[in-house]
Scaffold this motif. Structure first.
Motif, mmCIF file in Angstrom:
data_model
loop_
_atom_site.group_PDB
_atom_site.id
_atom_site.type_symbol
_atom_site.label_atom_id
_atom_site.label_comp_id
_atom_site.label_asym_id
_atom_site.label_seq_id
_atom_site.Cartn_x
_atom_site.Cartn_y
_atom_site.Cartn_z
ATOM 1 N N ALA A 1 0.815 -1.214 0.000
ATOM 2 C CA ALA A 1 0.000 0.000 0.000
ATOM 3 C C ALA A 1 0.847 1.262 0.000
ATOM 4 O O ALA A 1 0.428 2.291 -0.541
ATOM 5 N N GLU A 2 2.046 1.180 0.577
ATOM 6 C CA GLU A 2 2.876 2.378 0.623
ATOM 7 C C GLU A 2 3.551 2.676 -0.713
ATOM 8 O O GLU A 2 4.174 3.730 -0.874
ATOM 9 N N THR A 3 3.406 1.775 -1.683
ATOM 10 C CA THR A 3 4.043 1.994 -2.989
ATOM 11 C C THR A 3 3.047 2.297 -4.105
ATOM 12 O O THR A 3 3.380 3.023 -5.040
ATOM 13 N N VAL A 4 1.836 1.746 -4.026
ATOM 14 C CA VAL A 4 0.841 1.988 -5.077
ATOM 15 C C VAL A 4 -0.503 2.310 -4.435
ATOM 16 O O VAL A 4 -1.100 1.470 -3.747
ATOM 17 N N GLY A 5 -0.945 3.543 -4.652
ATOM 18 C CA GLY A 5 -2.242 3.963 -4.178
ATOM 19 C C GLY A 5 -3.087 4.486 -5.327
ATOM 20 O O GLY A 5 -2.776 4.250 -6.502
ATOM 21 N N VAL A 6 -4.143 5.180 -4.990
ATOM 22 C CA VAL A 6 -5.044 5.714 -6.005
ATOM 23 C C VAL A 6 -5.278 7.196 -5.748
ATOM 24 O O VAL A 6 -5.154 7.683 -4.617
ATOM 25 N N ALA B 1 -9.622 1.638 3.681
ATOM 26 C CA ALA B 1 -9.323 0.449 4.477
ATOM 27 C C ALA B 1 -8.003 -0.185 4.061
ATOM 28 O O ALA B 1 -7.291 -0.753 4.898
ATOM 29 N N GLU B 2 -7.671 -0.072 2.785
ATOM 30 C CA GLU B 2 -6.425 -0.639 2.275
ATOM 31 C C GLU B 2 -5.249 0.330 2.410
ATOM 32 O O GLU B 2 -4.113 -0.018 2.066
ATOM 33 N N GLY B 3 -5.517 1.547 2.881
ATOM 34 C CA GLY B 3 -4.457 2.536 3.026
ATOM 35 C C GLY B 3 -3.922 3.032 1.706
ATOM 36 O O GLY B 3 -2.731 3.354 1.589
ATOM 37 N N ARG B 4 -4.794 3.168 0.705
ATOM 38 C CA ARG B 4 -4.325 3.471 -0.647
ATOM 39 C C ARG B 4 -4.813 4.810 -1.201
ATOM 40 O O ARG B 4 -4.649 5.075 -2.392
ATOM 41 N N ILE B 5 -5.411 5.664 -0.403
ATOM 42 C CA ILE B 5 -5.769 6.992 -0.925
ATOM 43 C C ILE B 5 -4.511 7.851 -0.900
ATOM 44 O O ILE B 5 -4.091 8.350 0.145
ATOM 45 N N ALA B 6 -3.905 8.010 -2.052
ATOM 46 C CA ALA B 6 -2.652 8.752 -2.153
ATOM 47 C C ALA B 6 -2.881 10.245 -2.321
ATOM 48 O O ALA B 6 -2.022 11.051 -1.949
ATOM 49 N N SER B 7 -4.023 10.617 -2.888
ATOM 50 C CA SER B 7 -4.268 12.032 -3.181
ATOM 51 C C SER B 7 -5.763 12.246 -3.362
ATOM 52 O O SER B 7 -6.484 11.345 -3.805
ATOM 53 N N TYR B 8 -6.207 13.448 -3.024
ATOM 54 C CA TYR B 8 -7.592 13.869 -3.252
ATOM 55 C C TYR B 8 -7.548 15.170 -4.024
ATOM 56 O O TYR B 8 -6.965 16.162 -3.577
ATOM 57 N N GLN B 9 -8.142 15.169 -5.227
ATOM 58 C CA GLN B 9 -8.196 16.352 -6.082
ATOM 59 C C GLN B 9 -9.643 16.766 -6.291
ATOM 60 O O GLN B 9 -10.526 15.905 -6.433
ATOM 61 N N VAL B 10 -9.871 18.069 -6.340
ATOM 62 C CA VAL B 10 -11.227 18.572 -6.520
ATOM 63 C C VAL B 10 -11.277 19.595 -7.646
ATOM 64 O O VAL B 10 -10.386 20.424 -7.811
#
Length: 282
Positions: free
Chosen positions: A172-177, A199-208
C-alpha cells in the motif's frame, strides 16, 4: 503526513489551475495567498531545472502534494521501454521534490487498437517493472482512474475499483489511487470504493474540481471551480475523510477561461470555494 493539519491548511494549488504561470510565479502566488502546499507538473519543473525547483519550493516552505505526471504505459516494444525510462526519471524527480505521490495517467488505447484488456495488461507490466524502483526511493505511485470519456486516449482505468484491483498486488505504501472528483463523481460504486481504498491505506491524493456543461470541444478542458457544476463536494469529501485521508487537497482545473483569468482572482475564488464546500467536511 506525519502530523494532522487543520482543514483550512490542507488546500493545495495544483499548477495546472494557473497554467500560464511558471513555477517561480506559482510559488509566489501560493505565498501571497497563504497556501501551504502545491501540486507540481514535471514540465515547469524541468523548465526551471530540478535542483533549482527543489530549492525554490523548500525555501518557500511549501509541501509538494503531488508530482504530475508519470504513466503512458499502454505501448509496446521500444516505446514501452522508453516509457519505463521516462517514469524512472519521474520517480527520481518526485523523490528529490519530496512529493507525497507521483500521479500516473496510465494512457489510452494504442493507435489502431481496440483491446482495452491488453492495454490494461501493459499497465500491470509497467508497475511490475517500476514499483521496486519507486519503493527504493520512497515514492508512492497514485493510479488515477479517469472518466470513461477519456478511456480511448488517456486512461484505460475508468473506476476506482479497477485501479484498486490493479494496486492490490503491491504494498500500500508503494501503489495507491488518486480520488479526483472530476473523474469519479458519476460512479455508482463510489462510496464503497472510497471506503475500500481507505481500508487498504491506498488513498494517495484527493483532487477537486467541478464537472461543468456544456463540454468544451476538448473535453479535457471542461473542469470548473468547485461549486460551478454538478459535483456534490461535501458528500464526496466526507467519504474521503471518513476513509481516513488526512493529506492535502488539490484544486486542479483544466479550463481555458480559468487559465486566461487573473491568477490572483482564480486563487481567491478557489480558496473561498474550498472553505465553503470542502474544508468543513474534512
Amino acid at each position: 503526513m506525519s502530523t494532522v493539519l487543520p482543514a483550512a491548511s490542507r488546500l493545495s494549488l495544483n499548477q495546472k489551475t494557473v497554467n500560464a504561470l511558471g513555477l517561480v510565479e506559482a510559488v509566489e502566488l501560493c505565498k501571497r495567498h497563504d497556501i501551504e502546499s502545491i501540486g507540481l507538473w514535471r514540465e515547469p519543473v524541468a523548465e526551471l531545472g530540478l535542483e533549482t525547483a527543489v530549492d525554490l519550493v523548500r525555501r518557500a516552505g511549501l509541501r509538494v502534494s503531488s508530482l504530475c505526471r508519470g504513466g503512458w504505459f499502454t505501448t509496446t516494444g521500444e516505446a514501452f521501454t522508453e516509457a519505463l525510462a521516462e517514469n524512472r526519471q519521474a520517480v527520481d524527480e518526485a523523490a528529490a521534490l519530496g512529493a507525497d505521490c507521483l500521479c500516473l495517467v496510465v494512457g489510452g488505447l494504442p493507435p489502431g487498437s481496440k483491446d482495452l484488456l491488453g492495454a490494461r495488461h501493459q499497465v500491470a507490466r509497467a508497475l511490475d517493472e517500476l514499483v521496486p524502483y519507486a519503493a527504493e526511493r520512497g515514492v508512492m505511485f497514485a493510479l488515477e482512474p479517469m472518466h470513461p470519456i477519456f478511456a480511448a486516449d488517456r486512461g484505460v482505468l475508468s473506476t476506482l475499483a479497477q485501479a484498486l484491483d490493479l494496486a492490490r498486488d503491491y504494498p500500500a505504501e508503494t501503489v495507491g489511487v488518486m480520488v479526483d472528483t472530476y473523474h469519479v463523481w458519476w460512479d455508482p460504486a463510489l462510496a464503497d470504493q472510497v471506503a475500500r481504498a481507505g481500508a487498504e491505506g491506498r488513498i494517495a491524493s484527493y483532487q477537486v474540481c467541478d464537472w461543468v456543461l456544456p463540454l468544451a470541444a476538448d473535453a479535457l478542458l471542461s473542469r470548473g471551480q468547485p461549486g460551478d457544476g454538478f459535483i456534490d463536494f461535501p458528500a464526496i469529501t466526507r467519504l474521503v475523510s471518513e476513509a481516513g485521508y488526512r493529506g492535502d487537497v488539490e484544486v486542479e482545473i483544466f479550463n481555458a477561461a480559468v487559465w486566461a483569468a487573473d491568477p490572483d482572482d482564480t486563487v481567491t475564488t478557489m480558496r473561498r470555494r474550498f472553505q465553503e464546500l470542502v474544508a468543513p467536511n474534512l
